[in-house]
Structure formats: C-alpha cells, structure tokens
Design a protein around this motif. Structure first.
Motif, PDB file in Angstrom:
ATOM      1  N   LYS A 275       2.933  10.737  -6.913  1.00 31.77           N
ATOM      2  CA  LYS A 275       4.138  11.010  -7.697  1.00 31.77           C
ATOM      3  C   LYS A 275       5.169  11.098  -7.308  1.00 31.77           C
ATOM      4  O   LYS A 275       6.040  11.952  -7.585  1.00 31.77           O
ATOM      5  CB  LYS A 275       3.730  12.162  -8.758  1.00 31.77           C
ATOM      6  CG  LYS A 275       2.466  11.913  -9.412  1.00 31.77           C
ATOM      7  CD  LYS A 275       2.028  13.251 -10.247  1.00 31.77           C
ATOM      8  CE  LYS A 275       0.681  12.985 -11.239  1.00 31.77           C
ATOM      9  NZ  LYS A 275       0.710  14.279 -12.250  1.00 31.77           N
ATOM     10  N   ARG A 276       5.527  10.491  -6.086  1.00 31.93           N
ATOM     11  CA  ARG A 276       6.665  10.305  -5.144  1.00 31.93           C
ATOM     12  C   ARG A 276       7.517   9.254  -5.419  1.00 31.93           C
ATOM     13  O   ARG A 276       8.754   9.189  -5.106  1.00 31.93           O
ATOM     14  CB  ARG A 276       6.339  10.425  -3.583  1.00 31.93           C
ATOM     15  CG  ARG A 276       5.937  11.871  -3.290  1.00 31.93           C
ATOM     16  CD  ARG A 276       5.329  11.830  -1.814  1.00 31.93           C
ATOM     17  NE  ARG A 276       6.365  11.508  -0.825  1.00 31.93           N
ATOM     18  CZ  ARG A 276       6.210  11.313   0.288  1.00 31.93           C
ATOM     19  NH1 ARG A 276       5.224  11.169   0.921  1.00 31.93           N
ATOM     20  NH2 ARG A 276       7.231  10.965   1.096  1.00 31.93           N
ATOM     21  N   LEU A 277       7.062   8.264  -6.380  1.00 26.99           N
ATOM     22  CA  LEU A 277       7.842   7.153  -6.671  1.00 26.99           C
ATOM     23  C   LEU A 277       7.518   6.777  -8.432  1.00 26.99           C
ATOM     24  O   LEU A 277       6.265   6.842  -8.476  1.00 26.99           O
ATOM     25  CB  LEU A 277       7.553   5.863  -5.870  1.00 26.99           C
ATOM     26  CG  LEU A 277       8.171   4.628  -6.144  1.00 26.99           C
ATOM     27  CD1 LEU A 277       9.577   4.814  -5.624  1.00 26.99           C
ATOM     28  CD2 LEU A 277       7.602   3.293  -5.420  1.00 26.99           C
ATOM     29  N   SER A 278       8.569   6.759  -9.077  1.00 25.92           N
ATOM     30  CA  SER A 278       8.214   6.200 -10.551  1.00 25.92           C
ATOM     31  C   SER A 278       7.718   4.848 -10.614  1.00 25.92           C
ATOM     32  O   SER A 278       7.907   3.966  -9.718  1.00 25.92           O
ATOM     33  CB  SER A 278       9.442   6.453 -11.433  1.00 25.92           C
ATOM     34  OG  SER A 278      10.518   5.487 -11.079  1.00 25.92           O
ATOM     35  N   LEU A 279       7.012   4.620 -11.898  1.00 28.58           N
ATOM     36  CA  LEU A 279       6.418   3.459 -12.097  1.00 28.58           C
ATOM     37  C   LEU A 279       7.750   2.332 -12.193  1.00 28.58           C
ATOM     38  O   LEU A 279       7.387   1.375 -11.881  1.00 28.58           O
ATOM     39  CB  LEU A 279       5.782   3.438 -13.312  1.00 28.58           C
ATOM     40  CG  LEU A 279       4.138   4.133 -13.255  1.00 28.58           C
ATOM     41  CD1 LEU A 279       3.633   4.317 -14.729  1.00 28.58           C
ATOM     42  CD2 LEU A 279       3.303   3.316 -12.541  1.00 28.58           C
TER      43      LEU A 279
ATOM     44  N   LYS B 141       0.870  -1.152   0.010  1.00 25.06           N
ATOM     45  CA  LYS B 141      -0.140   0.064  -0.122  1.00 25.06           C
ATOM     46  C   LYS B 141       0.877   1.095   0.192  1.00 25.06           C
ATOM     47  O   LYS B 141       0.600   2.101  -0.512  1.00 25.06           O
ATOM     48  CB  LYS B 141      -1.017   0.113   1.089  1.00 25.06           C
ATOM     49  CG  LYS B 141      -2.114  -1.023   1.137  1.00 25.06           C
ATOM     50  CD  LYS B 141      -3.043  -0.944   2.311  1.00 25.06           C
ATOM     51  CE  LYS B 141      -4.240  -1.731   2.095  1.00 25.06           C
ATOM     52  NZ  LYS B 141      -5.248  -1.850   3.526  1.00 25.06           N
ATOM     53  N   LYS B 142       1.931   1.225   0.596  1.00 27.22           N
ATOM     54  CA  LYS B 142       3.061   2.449   0.775  1.00 27.22           C
ATOM     55  C   LYS B 142       3.425   2.571  -0.448  1.00 27.22           C
ATOM     56  O   LYS B 142       3.617   3.806  -0.887  1.00 27.22           O
ATOM     57  CB  LYS B 142       4.031   2.176   1.821  1.00 27.22           C
ATOM     58  CG  LYS B 142       3.673   2.199   3.259  1.00 27.22           C
ATOM     59  CD  LYS B 142       4.625   2.079   4.299  1.00 27.22           C
ATOM     60  CE  LYS B 142       4.197   2.379   5.725  1.00 27.22           C
ATOM     61  NZ  LYS B 142       5.275   2.068   6.572  1.00 27.22           N
ATOM     62  N   ILE B 143       3.960   1.459  -1.265  1.00 24.74           N
ATOM     63  CA  ILE B 143       4.484   1.652  -2.579  1.00 24.74           C
ATOM     64  C   ILE B 143       3.456   2.315  -3.360  1.00 24.74           C
ATOM     65  O   ILE B 143       3.862   3.171  -4.385  1.00 24.74           O
ATOM     66  CB  ILE B 143       5.155   0.238  -3.124  1.00 24.74           C
ATOM     67  CG1 ILE B 143       6.193  -0.053  -2.337  1.00 24.74           C
ATOM     68  CG2 ILE B 143       5.336   0.496  -4.570  1.00 24.74           C
ATOM     69  CD1 ILE B 143       6.612  -1.526  -2.617  1.00 24.74           C
ATOM     70  N   LEU B 144       2.277   1.629  -3.515  1.00 18.17           N
ATOM     71  CA  LEU B 144       1.407   2.353  -4.450  1.00 18.17           C
ATOM     72  C   LEU B 144       0.859   3.718  -4.101  1.00 18.17           C
ATOM     73  O   LEU B 144       0.450   4.864  -4.896  1.00 18.17           O
ATOM     74  CB  LEU B 144      -0.115   1.441  -4.156  1.00 18.17           C
ATOM     75  CG  LEU B 144       0.230   0.027  -4.921  1.00 18.17           C
ATOM     76  CD1 LEU B 144      -0.997  -0.797  -4.735  1.00 18.17           C
ATOM     77  CD2 LEU B 144       0.569  -0.156  -6.251  1.00 18.17           C
TER      78      LEU B 144
END
Length: 244
Positions: free
Chosen positions: A16-20, A7-10
């Motif tokens: 928009k704090r982590l790229s796909l 959930k944290k990753i998603l």
C-alpha cells in the motif's frame, strides 16, 4: 523494464505504498510504446533477458535520440550501437557514456558483474568489433576481460595469455584475414567459444567472407559463429552463456 523492476512495483502496491492507478501508469507501456516512427519494446528484457538495443545506422539523429529518451524515461538505461559523437552530443543525457573504440553509447549499465567473459582479437584492426562485444556483455552484467593482438602470426603472444582461459566461462574470438584464431583457441580450451569474423583484410578476404567460411568450417566442434562484424551479437550470446 525487467523482472526486478516489475516485482518492485507490485511489492509497493501490496504494501500500500503505491496506488493501483500509479502502478498502471508505470506499466502502461508494456509491451511497447508507440512513438510514431518506432515502437519501443520495453518488454523485451522481461521476455528475452536482453533489453532492446538501438541500432543507430540508417536512422536519423532525431529518431535515435527519440528512442533513447523513451527508453531512458522508463528504465533509466539504454545501449546504442553504430553511433557517432554527433548523436552522443545531441542526446544531452547526464551520465551517458560514449565508447569511441566501438561507436556505442550506454547508460544504466548493470553494476553487479557475474562470471567471466574473455574477449580475444587476432589483430589490432579487429578491436572495434571486439569492443562492441565487450561493451555489450559488460552492459548486460558480465565481467569482461580483453586481450588484443594475439593472432596466429605470433602464437607465442596467445600462449602467454593461456592463464586467462582457465578463469573464463566463455571466450569471444574476433578475427579477420584468414579467420584462423578461433580454431587455434578451440584446440587449447574446453570453454565455449563465440567466433566473430571481421571485414578486416586484403582483397581475397572478400569483406569478411573468407574469415566467416573458415570459422564455419573449423575442425574444432561446437564453435558458435556470428555474422561478419557482429560484435553486439557475440556479446549477447556470451553474456547468456556466462550467466546460465
């Protein structure tokens, strides 16, 4: 990897704090990671509520440490059963804890404890199996209380601890010899009981079979019985009951 981590990753991707691409790299070993001699099941906690645990007996030192490092890299946690000080020294992972009474190694234990699991033993010789259960349940996130050496040869010792029965949500009872303690405890409480026979005892204990049969044939209904010396299994079941 558990539900919270995913959930944290998603959420990071959503905000928009982590790229796909980075998210994919973090999730790429779901459901498992192939490290040649083992397929590390990072997905198990998500499916079962209990992560994969490393059974050290029968594995080489390199295999145990290799699996542990793969798990630590992904989740910053692991639990090893039937381990030795030699394996612990070889791990060289800061923060890992060796539990000498149970022969377990852990890191990343759940800090927020829930409910109350009570662990009882009939004798002092049963403590290694009981400690395996206690360490397992605590690692998974259960609050654990231990009361040792309260077997049927001196029932006054058990009766002095009856207050602990009322606060417990589930009771693990570990006994060798004739395996009578789970039946006695079952006659004194309405709490779920997980019974663990141990291989402790003289010749006709038959390596724990006598205790196992006694627990399976208890006249107290509804007692769950583990395999001989299976403290780990008891800790897992007790934790699941405790956190329902």
């Amino acid at each position: 990897m558990d539900r919270l981590k995913i959930k944290k990753i998603l959420a990071l991707v959503k905000n928009k704090r982590l790229s796909l691409e980075d998210a994919v790299n973090k999730l790429k070993h779901l459901p498992y990671e192939d490290i040649a001699f083992a397929k590390v099941d990072h997905h198990r906690h998500l499916r079962q509520g209990v992560p994969e645990v490393i059974y050290a007996s029968g594995k080489t030192e390199a295999q145990v440490t290799g699996i542990a490092r793969a798990m630590y890299k992904k989740s910053r946690s692991f639990l090893i059963t039937k381990a030795t000080k030699k394996i612990y020294a070889a791990l060289k992972i800061k923060g890992a804890v060796f539990h000498p009474a149970s022969g377990m190694i852990s890191i990343g234990e759940e800090k927020k404890k829930k409910g109350d699991v009570l662990v009882l033993t009939a004798g002092t010789s049963d403590i290694p199996v009981a400690e395996e259960a206690a360490v397992t349940a605590s690692f998974l996130g259960s609050k654990v209380e231990t009361v040792y050496d309260v077997g049927v040869a001196g029932l006054h010792r058990l009766l002095d601890k009856r207050k602990s029965f009322s606060s417990a949500r589930v009771i693990i009872v570990v006994a060798g010899m004739e395996g009578a303690l789970p039946s006695v405890v079952g006659g004194l409480t309405d709490k779920p009981i997980v019974a663990v026979p141990t291989s402790v005892g003289y010749g006709t204990s038959l390596g724990g079979l006598t205790a196992l049969f006694a627990m399976l044939n208890s006249c107290v209904p509804g007692i769950a019985v583990m395999n001989i010396d299976n403290g780990f299994g008891a800790g897992c079941l007790a934790h699941k009951i405790n956190t329902l």
